[in-house]
Design an enzyme around this catalytic site. Structure first.
Site, PDB file in Angstrom:
ATOM      1  N   HIS A   1       0.868  -1.168   0.000  1.00  0.00           N
ATOM      2  CA  HIS A   1       0.000   0.000   0.000  1.00  0.00           C
ATOM      3  C   HIS A   1       0.910   1.225   0.000  1.00  0.00           C
ATOM      4  O   HIS A   1       2.016   1.176   0.545  1.00  0.00           O
ATOM      5  CB  HIS A   1      -0.841  -0.066   1.279  1.00  0.00           C
ATOM      6  CG  HIS A   1      -1.918   0.970   1.405  1.00  0.00           C
ATOM      7  ND1 HIS A   1      -1.667   2.258   1.791  1.00  0.00           N
ATOM      8  CD2 HIS A   1      -3.261   0.892   1.223  1.00  0.00           C
ATOM      9  CE1 HIS A   1      -2.797   2.931   1.848  1.00  0.00           C
ATOM     10  NE2 HIS A   1      -3.788   2.133   1.498  1.00  0.00           N
TER      11      HIS A   1
ATOM     12  N   ASP B   1       3.321  -4.415   7.965  1.00  0.00           N
ATOM     13  CA  ASP B   1       2.100  -3.632   7.850  1.00  0.00           C
ATOM     14  C   ASP B   1       0.924  -4.597   8.013  1.00  0.00           C
ATOM     15  O   ASP B   1       0.606  -5.356   7.101  1.00  0.00           O
ATOM     16  CB  ASP B   1       2.070  -2.927   6.486  1.00  0.00           C
ATOM     17  CG  ASP B   1       0.741  -2.215   6.238  1.00  0.00           C
ATOM     18  OD1 ASP B   1      -0.109  -2.197   7.155  1.00  0.00           O
ATOM     19  OD2 ASP B   1       0.563  -1.674   5.129  1.00  0.00           O
TER      20      ASP B   1
ATOM     21  N   GLN C   1      -4.334  -4.913   6.943  1.00  0.00           N
ATOM     22  CA  GLN C   1      -5.369  -5.810   6.418  1.00  0.00           C
ATOM     23  C   GLN C   1      -5.454  -7.113   7.195  1.00  0.00           C
ATOM     24  O   GLN C   1      -6.539  -7.646   7.384  1.00  0.00           O
ATOM     25  CB  GLN C   1      -5.096  -6.132   4.938  1.00  0.00           C
ATOM     26  CG  GLN C   1      -5.378  -4.987   3.995  1.00  0.00           C
ATOM     27  CD  GLN C   1      -6.841  -4.570   4.001  1.00  0.00           C
ATOM     28  OE1 GLN C   1      -7.740  -5.360   4.255  1.00  0.00           O
ATOM     29  NE2 GLN C   1      -7.065  -3.295   3.746  1.00  0.00           N
TER      30      GLN C   1
ATOM     31  N   LYS D   1      -9.926  -0.510  10.727  1.00  0.00           N
ATOM     32  CA  LYS D   1     -10.094  -1.784  10.019  1.00  0.00           C
ATOM     33  C   LYS D   1     -10.326  -2.933  10.993  1.00  0.00           C
ATOM     34  O   LYS D   1     -10.654  -4.034  10.578  1.00  0.00           O
ATOM     35  CB  LYS D   1      -8.863  -2.066   9.163  1.00  0.00           C
ATOM     36  CG  LYS D   1      -8.710  -1.060   8.020  1.00  0.00           C
ATOM     37  CD  LYS D   1      -7.877  -1.589   6.901  1.00  0.00           C
ATOM     38  CE  LYS D   1      -7.138  -0.510   6.170  1.00  0.00           C
ATOM     39  NZ  LYS D   1      -7.894   0.100   5.077  1.00  0.00           N
TER      40      LYS D   1
ATOM     41  N   CYS E   1      -4.855   2.609  -3.617  1.00  0.00           N
ATOM     42  CA  CYS E   1      -3.611   3.103  -3.010  1.00  0.00           C
ATOM     43  C   CYS E   1      -2.468   2.129  -3.230  1.00  0.00           C
ATOM     44  O   CYS E   1      -1.615   1.934  -2.354  1.00  0.00           O
ATOM     45  CB  CYS E   1      -3.771   3.371  -1.522  1.00  0.00           C
ATOM     46  SG  CYS E   1      -4.988   4.619  -1.147  1.00  0.00           S
TER      47      CYS E   1
HETATM   48  C1  PLP Z   1      -2.292  -2.800   3.463  1.00  0.00           C
HETATM   49  C2  PLP Z   1      -2.629  -1.442   3.991  1.00  0.00           C
HETATM   50  N1  PLP Z   1      -1.674  -0.707   4.549  1.00  0.00           N
HETATM   51  C3  PLP Z   1      -1.919   0.506   5.061  1.00  0.00           C
HETATM   52  C4  PLP Z   1      -3.169   1.061   5.011  1.00  0.00           C
HETATM   53  C5  PLP Z   1      -3.364   2.423   5.576  1.00  0.00           C
HETATM   54  O1  PLP Z   1      -4.281   2.458   6.610  1.00  0.00           O
HETATM   55  P1  PLP Z   1      -4.653   3.863   7.220  1.00  0.00           P
HETATM   56  O2  PLP Z   1      -5.154   4.697   6.075  1.00  0.00           O
HETATM   57  O3  PLP Z   1      -5.701   3.580   8.218  1.00  0.00           O
HETATM   58  O4  PLP Z   1      -3.407   4.431   7.789  1.00  0.00           O
HETATM   59  C6  PLP Z   1      -4.205   0.339   4.434  1.00  0.00           C
HETATM   60  C7  PLP Z   1      -5.563   0.925   4.349  1.00  0.00           C
HETATM   61  O5  PLP Z   1      -6.123   1.174   3.329  1.00  0.00           O
HETATM   62  C8  PLP Z   1      -3.928  -0.932   3.909  1.00  0.00           C
HETATM   63  O6  PLP Z   1      -4.888  -1.655   3.340  1.00  0.00           O
END
Ligand code: PLP
Lengths: 147, 430
Positions: free
Chosen positions: B147, B224, B227, B250, B388
């Site tokens: 992401h 990370d 998910q 999430k 993203c």
């Molecule tokens: C794999 C992954 N990493 C990071 C994020 C970022 O999460 P946040 O926007 O809550 O910081 C997301 C959320 O869309 C994600 O799916």
């Protein structure tokens, strides 16, 4: 469902399937690249101006049916027009797609097929991408974005 | 007091039906759905079919109650008052941290730092650990399925430090090429940042193996977990990862609250992230000294209600249990994979062998945006776009995909509704 039919009118589906002027122009006088960061769609717009008259327009890129049809319809509508006319039409088109759906708007001929986006606020950007790119091209900026 | 409401409602949803006491934690999706008030609403005259869970899942009543109860009964600032409410607020806030610790099985609560979201957790590591450990000509390794949140901070760090970003490739299924990744690890590698699960493809990475491999090369690992954390049990001690980032919204919790787990020794060695109140031990006009963990990294008034809401969400999830959630979601993913594959012109993007809860797809001749708009009119919420993860889109040579993503409350009936809505898409674009 009627909203959807307003959005995806025959004209739009047709221009999506068979976009007009979907090519590059070898030596354009104006060029800009439009980008919609929301969906990652990109559009390259080529314009040829002779004196004050737009003699040719063409585009390439990927996009949804709305942005593709809008670019296709725009390139058709502007060939042979003056730069000033194109800029005026940009304003009129912008007004049409951003007026609330319950209010009357002027008839822009085929371009009015895009008035259906008024029911779909997030899709207004798709309809205006080509036009913003045109404006940028005529202003000689090289990258524009609808965000 | 803040915990009684969530617990009551969480346990209500897992109470076995009468006479079946032996079947502990029998999963009843209808009973779970009843805990999520938003699922009762209509969209465009149709029952909401919410399949955009990878963006953010809906919130159970227990979470909403915990937030309202906090603001109704104990609202006060934390760590700075002797009065009754401030003490209660502090206790509830720290109780939430303890729940997060237990949820991820961290050794100590001080290893849990509250942030705004996963993005801030990752940036925290980039700007503190990164700034002190990554120098000129050093390397940071990421993967091609990250992401933007777990890519851009490392690009920025490398740019600022004069370091190099190396990217481990993925294959056509969307699986990480772990051998290639290992080849990138060397004496210059200062950190490996890898996602536990891809939001765009659904791929679940073998992080347990990856951490072992990286450690064998002396490379610390940030995972990370944005998910993964709401689909499967995560045990940071078993994984032995150095950092684990998660995001509260999430985890069926509120937005604006995130989590960074870090090994205590590492967190101790890192400078603070932001300066301000709460993160200091003492301040003179010339100089300040830093507070202990985790407060060193929590400058300013935290999202107290958010942390408490997240605590309630964790109670809710653990009340149902990842065994039940995982089994339900896996069955649904298999059903959805089959159902979508049978729609003419649909191609799934992301077919990893180890995969969870994400159905990313493209449809021949129809742009994902148009799919999204048409199915929305049938009440079906999916995400369309690049998720993203623009490098992932580039890897599969698509500008965007449509993505249906699952949570514990989704049903086969909802997948059927999506498939019918896709038939409508076909009709419009016939
Ligand atoms: C794999 C992954 N990493 C990071 C994020 C970022 O999460 P946040 O926007 O809550 O910081 C997301 C959320 O869309 C994600 O799916």
């Amino acid at each position: 469902m009627s909203d959807l039919r307003d959005l995806y009118q025959e004209v739009i589906l047709d221009h999506n399937k068979r976009p007009r002027n979907f090519r590059a122009i070898d030596v354009p006088t104006h060029f800009a690249e439009g980008y919609n960061p929301l969906c990652g769609d990109r559009l390259k717009l080529y314009v040829k101006v002779d004196g004050d008259v737009i003699t040719d327009l063409a585009f390439l890129g990927s996009g949804c049916a709305i942005s593709k049809a809008s670019a296709s319809l725009m390139t058709d509508a502007l060939r042979g027009r003056t730069v000033a006319e194109a800029q005026a039409l940009f304003e009129r088109f912008h007004h049409v797609v951003t007026t609330p759906p319950d209010q009357p708007v002027e008839d822009l001929g085929k371009l009015s097929a895009l008035a259906g986006v008024r029911e779909f606020p997030v899709r207004v950007k798709c309809a205006s991408l080509a036009w913003h790119t045109l404006k940028a091209a005529l202003d000689r900026t090289t990258l524009t974005s609808t965000e | 007091m803040t915990t009684t409401t969530p617990l009551r409602s969480a346990s209500a949803s897992m109470t076995p039906p009468r006479g079946e006491a032996a079947v502990r934690r029998a999963f009843d999706v209808e009973r779970v759905r009843a805990d999520f008030p938003i699922l009762r609403r209509q969209v465009h005259g149709h029952p909401l079919v919410y399949l955009d869970n990878a963006a953010t899942p809906q919130k159970p009543q227990a979470v909403l109650d915990a937030i309202v109860s906090y603001y109704t009964e104990i609202n006060a600032n934390v760590h700075r008052g002797v009065h009754d409410l401030s003490e209660r607020a502090t206790t509830a806030f720290e109780a939430a941290r303890e729940k997060v610790r237990g949820f991820f099985n961290a050794r100590e609560a001080r290893e849990i730092v509250f942030t705004r979201n996963a993005t801030e957790s990752i940036n925290l590591v980039a700007w503190t650990f990164g700034r002190t450990n990554v120098g000129r000509d050093d390397e940071v390794v990421v993967t091609a399925m990250e992401h933007h949140s777990n890519l851009v901070p490392w690009q920025m760090l490398c740019e600022a430090a004069g370091a190099r970003l190396r990217v481990a490739p993925i294959d056509d299924r969307g699986e990480l090429l772990v051998d290639e990744l290992e080849r990138l690890l060397g004496p210059r590698t200062k950190l490996l940042a890898v996602t536990h699960m891809s939001n765009a493809l659904g791929t679940v990475n073998a992080v347990e193996d990856i951490v072992r491999i990286a450690h064998a090369h002396g490379v610390p690992v940030l995972i990370d977990g944005s998910q993964a954390a709401y689909h499967m049990k995560v045990d940071v001690q078993a994984l032995d990862c150095d950092f684990y980032a998660a995001t509260g919204h999430k985890l069926y919790g509120p937005t604006g609250i995130g989590v960074l787990y870090g090994k205590a020794a590492l967190l101790e060695s890192m400078p603070p992230f932001m300066g301000g109140g709460d993160m200091i031990a003492s301040v003179t006009l010339e100089k300040s000294t830093w507070n202990v963990l985790p407060y060193k990294f929590e400058a300013g008034t935290p999202h107290i209600a958010g942390a408490i809401g997240l605590g309630a969400a964790i109670d809710y999830i653990t009340g149902i249990g990842f065994d039940a959630i995982g089994a339900h979601e896996a069955a649904l993913l298999a059903y959805g994979t089959e159902a979508l594959s049978s729609v003419p012109g649909v191609r799934l993007i992301g077919t990893a062998r180890r995969k969870a809860s994400v159905l990313s797809f493209v449809m021949e001749g129809v742009h994902p945006h148009d799919i999204g708009t048409i199915v929305d009119r049938e009440g079906v919420a999916i995400r369309t776009g690049h998720h993203c993860a623009q490098p992932v889109m580039a890897r599969f040579s698509v500008p965007a995909t449509a993505r249906a993503s699952l949570a514990m409350y989704n049903t086969r009936g909802e997948i059927d509704t999506l498939v019918r809505a896709l038939e409508r898409v076909r009709e419009v674009f016939a």
